[in-house]
Design an enzyme around this catalytic site. Structure first.
Site, PDB file in Angstrom:
ATOM      1  N   LYS A 276     -13.449  -0.261  10.936  1.00 45.85           N
ATOM      2  CA  LYS A 276     -14.668  -0.133  10.133  1.00 45.85           C
ATOM      3  C   LYS A 276     -15.897  -0.363  11.008  1.00 45.85           C
ATOM      4  O   LYS A 276     -15.817  -1.089  11.990  1.00 45.85           O
ATOM      5  CB  LYS A 276     -14.669  -1.197   9.015  1.00 45.85           C
ATOM      6  N   ARG A 350      -3.273   0.467  -0.563  1.00 43.07           N
ATOM      7  CA  ARG A 350      -2.274   1.240  -1.309  1.00 43.07           C
ATOM      8  C   ARG A 350      -0.886   1.100  -0.711  1.00 43.07           C
ATOM      9  O   ARG A 350       0.126   1.184  -1.410  1.00 43.07           O
ATOM     10  CB  ARG A 350      -2.725   2.708  -1.396  1.00 43.07           C
TER      11      ARG A 350
HETATM   12  N1  BES Z   1     -10.934  -2.657   1.237  1.00 40.48           N
HETATM   13  C1  BES Z   1     -11.415  -1.335   1.350  1.00 40.48           C
HETATM   14  C2  BES Z   1     -12.229  -0.887   0.131  1.00 40.48           C
HETATM   15  C3  BES Z   1     -13.511  -1.629  -0.125  1.00 40.48           C
HETATM   16  C4  BES Z   1     -14.694  -1.163   0.386  1.00 40.48           C
HETATM   17  C5  BES Z   1     -13.529  -2.746  -0.914  1.00 40.48           C
HETATM   18  C6  BES Z   1     -15.879  -1.832   0.132  1.00 40.48           C
HETATM   19  C7  BES Z   1     -14.713  -3.417  -1.177  1.00 40.48           C
HETATM   20  C8  BES Z   1     -15.889  -2.965  -0.650  1.00 40.48           C
HETATM   21  C9  BES Z   1     -10.240  -0.365   1.512  1.00 40.48           C
HETATM   22  O1  BES Z   1      -9.149  -0.888   2.182  1.00 40.48           O
HETATM   23  C10 BES Z   1     -10.732   0.798   2.297  1.00 40.48           C
HETATM   24  O2  BES Z   1     -11.076   0.609   3.436  1.00 40.48           O
HETATM   25  N2  BES Z   1     -10.748   1.984   1.681  1.00 40.48           N
HETATM   26  C11 BES Z   1     -11.191   3.153   2.328  1.00 40.48           C
HETATM   27  C12 BES Z   1     -10.178   4.246   2.052  1.00 40.48           C
HETATM   28  C13 BES Z   1     -10.376   5.468   2.876  1.00 40.48           C
HETATM   29  C14 BES Z   1     -10.090   5.177   4.331  1.00 40.48           C
HETATM   30  C15 BES Z   1      -9.456   6.557   2.378  1.00 40.48           C
HETATM   31  C16 BES Z   1     -12.550   3.510   1.758  1.00 40.48           C
HETATM   32  O3  BES Z   1     -12.804   3.273   0.584  1.00 40.48           O
HETATM   33  O4  BES Z   1     -13.395   3.995   2.528  1.00 40.48           O
HETATM   34 MN    MN Z   2      -9.284  -0.680   4.261  1.00 39.43          MN
END
Ligand code: BES
Ligand code: MN
Ligand code: ZN
Length: 500
Positions: A276, A350
């Site tokens: 990230k 997931r």
């Molecule tokens: N934990 C994150 C989602 C999240 C983002 C929770 C902001 C709370 C605040 C999750 O694991 C994630 O990174 N999701 C990605 C999925 C994508 C890579 C398909 C997302 O939402 O960008």
């Molecule tokens: Mn994630």
């Protein structure tokens, strides 16, 4: 740490010190007992209201310091707006607003549980107390210095002044159990990830045995044996070992199938190799809010001896980049036997849920199951922070969740599932891939992925709480970041199913 105040239920009378909070409507009308308490100061209130243009609007307030004719340090009048529009769900909020008017430095505060129409019912007054204490929660265990005005006295007392203290105290007992569960969930979310890693989370869950839960912890060896490779793949880049915790409460009929709650417990989500960006990455210490909710809920059910058989399962991992970390392109075989191509290591929640949901269904044959996960940024784009996203394979379960959501204020909005979205998670190399391949409909494709691990004979709902589980906006009943979202919602759902 500043503890929440000690709660006392007492008769309505004029307190001789501290802070007094009373309610009025938008006609500046008070209840009969409140008028008596105010005595001669009632006139003062009317004059102050005029000069301050306080009109009793919902949530507005008027402060009088050392009001003449009373022995108080401060009198606060809180508006409830139009009395006829007050709904049962408002009382928790009123308690929060009232408590919010009490300065941190006040040792004694009294809230009069009366509306202009008269005394609050036992449930209303107990809700008021519940909201007040939820509001008083603070996560400050790492603060070693404090500004003078924020210094709390060693002992704080909050008195809820009511007509019949005994009945309200009894009504409050179950809410106390729920509040303790919310506090547990908030604490877990607020803890930093250097303190709360999977093993430590598991230890804290195991400590809930004292509340009457049966707690089992699966270590890496046990998970390998079960074939939980989707979950284990996420944690393999971390110095901290993964864990699954199973919490059980059997307060229902002997042998009756339990209801199951499953939580995403990513103690920290860096994104892994698909790392990230730095901005706000610190928020990813809260990527275990689903697991925190399940833990707080199970504690609450046990503490209030709910007449239900319930299991709570949480998948605890840390998602890190490392020489041993999972790579994009890797293919893992989940416990269900289905294979998954990893496209993005940041779509890790997931993968954790896939194995824990499968395990929960196999082992417990639940009556219904609900998973909670801070799963996608896309759900925040869609719904903001007011509603959690709800996906369900069963209309009755979805409708019940929507209803208890409105009642508790922990609201859910149903999102679609459909074959067209399902297709988006097909993979060239494996049974499926862990992203939808596009940002569009990201919360939906995530739900479709999870659905592939759900037996459609079992009613199931997935709650995407990425927007609601952590909340830096402050509201009437929570000033901290971890919201404890979902504990009150699911406690009410259980009550709705089993105790009405
Ligand atoms: N934990 C994150 C989602 C999240 C983002 C929770 C902001 C709370 C605040 C999750 O694991 C994630 O990174 N999701 C990605 C999925 C994508 C890579 C398909 C997302 O939402 O960008
Ligand atoms: Mn994630
Ligand atoms: Zn995550």
């Amino acid at each position: 740490m500043a503890d929440v105040p000690k709660l006392v239920f007492g008769a309505i009378s004029a307190p001789s010190r501290g802070v007094l909070v009373v309610f009025c409507d938008d006609g500046l009308k008070f209840g009969p007992a409140t008028r008596k308490v105010l005595g001669a100061a009632a006139d003062l209130v009317q004059r102050a209201a005029k000069s301050e243009r306080f009109a009793g609007k919902r949530g507005a307030s008027l402060d009088l310091i050392h009001p003449e004719g009373m022995k108080l340090a401060r009198l606060t009048v809180v508006g409830i707006g139009k009395a006829a529009e007050v709904k049962p769900r408002d009382f928790v909020r009123f308690g929060g607003v009232a408590m919010g008017k009490v300065p941190a430095a006040a040792a004694e505060a009294t809230i009069v549980a009366e509306l202009p129409r008269g005394s609050m019912t036992a449930d209303e007054a107990a809700d008021l107390a519940q909201g007040a204490l939820l509001r008083a929660y603070a996560f400050d265990r790492y603060k070693t210095r404090r500004k003078d005005e924020d210094k709390a006295p060693d002992k704080r007392t909050l008195t809820i002044a009511v007509g019949d203290a005994g009945t309200v105290r009894r009504a409050y007992a179950r809410r106390e159990a729920i509040n303790d569960g919310v506090t547990t969930a908030r604490d877990l979310v607020n803890e930093p990830a250097n303190v709360l890693y999977p093993e430590e989370f598991a230890r804290r869950a195991a400590a809930l045995k004292k509340s009457g839960l049966t707690v089992e912890v699966l270590d890496v060896r046990a998970m390998k044996k079960l074939g939980m490779n989707a979950l284990l793949g996420v944690g393999q880049g971390s110095a901290h070992e993964s864990r699954v915790v199973v919490m059980r409460w059997n307060g229902g009929k002997k042998g009756e199938a339990p209801v199951a709650f499953i939580g995403k417990g990513v103690c920290f989500d860096t994104g892994g190799i698909s790392i990230k960006p730095a901005a706000s990455m610190e928020d990813m210490k809260g990527d275990m809010a689903g697991a925190a909710c399940v833990t707080g809920l199970m504690q609450a059910l046990a503490a209030r001896k709910a007449k239900v058989n319930a299991v709570g399962l949480i998948g605890l991992v840390e998602n890190m980049p490392d020489g041993n970390a999972q790579r994009p392109g890797d293919i893992v075989k989940s416990m269900s036997g289905q294979t998954i191509e990893i496209i993005n290591t940041d779509a890790e929640g997931r993968l954790v849920l896939a194995d824990v949901i499968w395990y929960a269904a196999q082992r417990f044959k639940p009556k219904f199951m609900i998973d909670l996960a801070t799963l996608t940024g896309a759900i925040i784009v869609a719904l903001g922070q007011e509603y959690a996203g709800m996906f369900a394979n069963n209309d009755e379960l979805a409708e019940r969740l929507a209803k208890v959501g409105e009642e508790t204020g922990e609201k859910v909005w149903r999102m679609p599932l459909a074959a067209e979205y399902d297709k988006m998670v097909d993979s060239k190399f494996a049974d499926m891939k862990n992203t939808g391949g596009s940002r569009w409909g990201g919360a939906i494709t995530a739900a479709q992925f999870i659905k592939r691990f759900v037996d459609d004979k079992i009613p199931w709902a997935h709650l995407d709480i990425a927007g609601t589980g952590m909340d830096s906006r402050q509201n009437d009943i929570n000033r901290s970041w971890g919201s404890g979202w979902g504990v009150r919602l699911l406690d009410r759902l259980v009550a709705d199913f089993y105790e009405r």
